[in-house]
Scaffold this motif. Structure first.
Motif, PDB file in Angstrom:
ATOM      1  N   GLY A 243      -2.455  94.710  -5.231  1.00 15.96           N
ATOM      2  CA  GLY A 243      -2.992  95.386  -4.051  1.00 15.96           C
ATOM      3  C   GLY A 243      -2.040  95.258  -2.886  1.00 15.96           C
ATOM      4  O   GLY A 243      -0.917  94.754  -3.034  1.00 15.96           O
TER       5      GLY A 243
ATOM      6  N   ASP B 217      -7.640  92.861   1.576  1.00 19.36           N
ATOM      7  CA  ASP B 217      -6.809  92.588   0.388  1.00 19.36           C
ATOM      8  C   ASP B 217      -6.460  91.107   0.314  1.00 19.36           C
ATOM      9  O   ASP B 217      -6.585  90.466  -0.737  1.00 19.36           O
TER      10      ASP B 217
ATOM     11  N   GLU C 284      -3.863  99.938  -4.288  1.00 20.87           N
ATOM     12  CA  GLU C 284      -4.921  99.296  -5.072  1.00 20.87           C
ATOM     13  C   GLU C 284      -4.886  99.857  -6.502  1.00 20.87           C
ATOM     14  O   GLU C 284      -4.877 101.068  -6.689  1.00 20.87           O
TER      15      GLU C 284
END
Lengths: 533, 533
Positions: A88, A94, A147
């Motif tokens: 990510g 994140d 992602e």
């Protein structure tokens, strides 16, 4: 193709940048957030690497073989370490997830093509085998752009472009350079400096972000007043898609129909993989001058920037902090800039090369607009710490605080209204969650018709910090959208802004994007879930 | 909405502009083409209006009723005079056909919507009834952009936007104006001047072309060095399509995905009808200064322009004629400029408003680059005749000559090669046809990375002048495409450049355009045959 001498190191899996750049939060800042925001003194460090759950690789053998046939054995990595580093981006949510040991969403493999042709082949194979492909440059996205979403496919790979790291061509007469997409900011500058040129693109992510990422996300750098946004620097683009390639841009300007470069700039890997970019470059400036200014308030400082932008008399860097950001910078001066002035709003200006010629005119306009000169020192301090912000964020995450940023842009006539609406929405949301925030704002990108607004938010960390921030972010995004401003000036859409894109471009605009995607990526393997609602 | 005081008159059916602007060819120019090009003295006037064959209107009654229901009886014109005035654009082949009495291709009706909403309704009805729609602004296309192609449909209408002639909004703080698409150049300037502003867009077609046309064709004006191309001025666009509307552009810059404005700028009516444009405007300059310069040759003058563009020290107008254009201008000085100098290449510069501040620096660079100052007079003469070129073309068509223009743009490093290739291709083609040409060239739009090249071609008229020119044009287009330059810098694609678009954007680029068209215009009624190969 010129060879690189200094390669950018990989970033940490659980933090911005490298361990070298990290430093603990300064004690006066810790005190400030404890006293000012009621944050309880508590250490909230990341888990150790050994405690991280990296999801298992689910890449079928036949797919692995097909990919290895293109890039070789070394080009297909399925070990946990490689996959964790591609799990990510670097938004606060994140980092919070990975700091808590959650890397379940890691891709099934990291694939490293060495040429444009290999990217084309990989995309064709992935489309055939229905494997999702997440392009990965520097991995600095703060909007969920890298992602590893599977998007309904059984497997997902991160397509890491780091081996595309060449200066393909330098046309000194036309002042253009053709750079491969995987080059990191400092790497591109190193190669260009070898020919006496600079790109002039220095976003806060500069030390790690890549040329392809700058193009795919419409990045804008701290020197945008002088060198322009990245998308405005691009003369030519080479794009690989599952259905073929595009090579767009034959002239500095054209009337040969719609400008298709503008469809792939900002396409965030969802419409193709940008493998090469030809950009305008500038002779590397020999001289640089810096100057700080103080304005009595944000509105007066903003008006001064407007006067500069509308006359076209701009420094290379022009940025204005609001009252609170100025105060916080002062209170923690050795860390993030600041200087002698008290109160008011700090403006940083910097002049590079031929821009020095406009300094006298700029300073005349700033004086006439209510500014007071503070000399060079505060501007030089800013320059010294210009890439440090994300490290400070990590340090604050270690001490029970939550820090994140977001940004927008609007016309000059609606700028103040937009700023207030966003500040109020964030404050209200976080206050309601029991974590009253500091909301700081600055203007760092100016245009004749308007400017950007960049917000930094700090507050205490709640029990569920990811959803705490999501709630605040939604309130801010709704406020931006209602005020008629853009949902993002330079962070891109990714996953995090997708829900507002329909407001911004309309149902038919979204339908147009979908139609383009169906044409270049009929199986939908390119960066699923990103950009298009 | 501010009301207009001075309406732009309609153009003549068989010539550029109005009868007031026309004048016979100067005798010294006629002598020049007779002696220099061996053109036989012969008058070749247009036929009279009474001799023109205007194709019959084939609009079915039920379609007419449906359209009248939207715009009223006055808004649907099927008389021959109205249809003849919409029978095509103003390229030399267009004029040659109509001067010969051929208006067979006139549209079946001219429809005049009075609002954005009416445009939307008309498009929906036309899609339903399968009627082709050719948007019509000033009708100044020189690439077949307003040719009433039926595209397989039984009927075709010209959608004349002249009633969309309002200044919808003026945001003085953000320096933006929202203009309706039907406003002609002088009308837009009149409305803006009422608020102290100018758009600064002055292409040679200025006196008749429309705001919507500027946007739909990516026009570039003679003052582009100071004010930029039209597409770069656009902040926001409102577009009507058969499947709905688009309202694009919420901020001066954005990273919210691809810039869809750039898909509709340059869409030439094939992807939608632009009904409103929000553009950047400038305070109307109080002072203007002009200066002419002489350079020993075209390459030296071009290099001087490159130095200016790369330093960012540009006048408002900067244009450089090659040796031949300079010589012809001199030989016919009272008509199209010229001055005291002999030989070399003439450069015109003009400084408006705040640009006057850079004049000293510009002139230092021009001197250092080998230029000699000629004073203001030749530049003022150019300014006086700046919109006269097309009238001169008509006058030459009356005396057995063929005159046409074409243009391209390339990078600085390939500019000379492109220029030579195009000149040779034109010369060779026309020479082989027994009509050796004069091929003149000038640079009138400059960028840091390259510049435009604008060619004017004059020769004797062959027996079949339309195919004579088509053959020369094909040779020039092939040379442009082979040299890697753009097929058009500011004239757009229309019908005439369509065959080279695939070279320029590739098969996949064309597929992307087709996919967008299928989404916004599934029945394909929008400007059939234009733009997309």
């Amino acid at each position: 193709m010129t060879e690189l001498e200094h390669r950018t190191p990989e970033q940490e899996w659980n933090a911005w940048g490298t361990a070298d750049g990290a430093s603990p939060v300064p004690e006066e800042m810790r005190t400030l957030i404890e006293q000012g925001l009621g944050v309880v003194r508590r250490d909230t460090p990341s888990v150790d690497r050994s405690a991280v759950r990296v999801g298992e690789s689910r890449l079928p053998d036949e797919v692995r073989s097909a990919l290895v046939a293109i890039v070789g054995d070394d080009g297909v990595r399925t070990d946990d370490d490689a996959r964790l580093l591609h799990a990510g981006g670097k938004s606060t949510p994140d980092l919070l997830r990975r700091r808590a040991g959650d890397a379940d969403s890691a891709p099934d493999a990291v694939v490293l093509p060495g040429s444009h042709e290999q990217v084309c082949e990989l995309l064709a194979r992935c489309a055939e085998h229905r494997v999702a492909v997440v392009p990965f440059g520097g991995g600095t996205s703060v909007v969920g752009g890298v992602e590893p979403e599977r998007g309904g496919f059984a497997s997902v790979i991160a397509l890491d472009l780091r081996l595309l790291d060449g200066l393909v061509d330098l046309d000194a007469e036309s002042q253009t350079a053709t750079l491969q997409a995987g080059l990191r900011g400092p790497e591109a500058e190193e190669l260009l400096a070898g020919h006496g040129f600079t790109l002039g693109h220095f976003p806060q992510s500069f030390e790690h972000a890549s040329i392809g990422g700058f193009a795919a996300t419409r990045s804008s750098g701290q020197a945008s007043a002088g060198y322009g946004r990245f998308d405005a620097m691009v003369v030519r683009l080479r794009v690989a898609t599952p259905t073929g390639e595009l090579d767009l841009g034959r002239a500095p300007a054209s009337a040969a129909g719609p400008d298709l470069r503008q469809l792939f700039l900002g396409s965030e890997g969802a419409l193709g993989i940008i493998t090469e970019v030809t950009v305008r470059v500038h002779p590397k400036p020999q001289e640089v001058e810096s100057a700080a200014w103080s304005f009595p308030d944000f509105a007066t400082g903003a008006k001064a920037l407007r006067v500069l932008a509308q006359e076209g008399a701009l420094p290379t860097v022009a940025r204005l902090s609001d009252e609170l950001e100025t105060m916080i910078n002062l209170a923690t001066a050795h860390e993030v800039g600041g200087g002698e002035q008290s109160g008011g709003c700090l403006m940083i200006t910097r002049y590079e090369g031929s821009r020095i010629a406009v300094r006298a005119r700029v300073e005349q306009l700033l004086s006439e607009s209510g500014g007071t000169s503070l000399g060079a020192a505060p501007a030089e301090k800013w320059d010294h710490g210009r890439y440090h912000g994300p490290y400070l964020r990590d340090a604050l995450l270690d001490v029970n605080a939550l820090v994140e940023t977001l940004e927008t842009a609007s016309t000059w006539s609606r700028l103040e209204e937009t700023c207030n609406a966003v500040r109020e929405a964030l404050t209200e949301s976080l206050q309601a969650q029991g974590t009253p925030p500091l909301v700081m704002c600055h203007i760092s990108h100016v245009y004749p018709t308007g400017a950007s607004l960049y917000f930094t938010i700090a507050c205490g960390r709640g029990d569920e910090p990811v959803s705490q921030w999501r709630q605040a972010k939604r309130a801010a995004g709704d406020a931006i959208s209602r005020s008629g401003a853009t949902i993002t000036h330079h962070h891109a859409v990714g996953l995090d802004h997708r829900e507002w894109l329909t407001d911004e471009i309309g149902e038919l605009g979204v339908a147009v994007l979908r139609a383009v995607k169906s044409t270049v990526d009929p199986s939908g393997v390119l960066n699923p879930g990103k950009l298009i609602p």
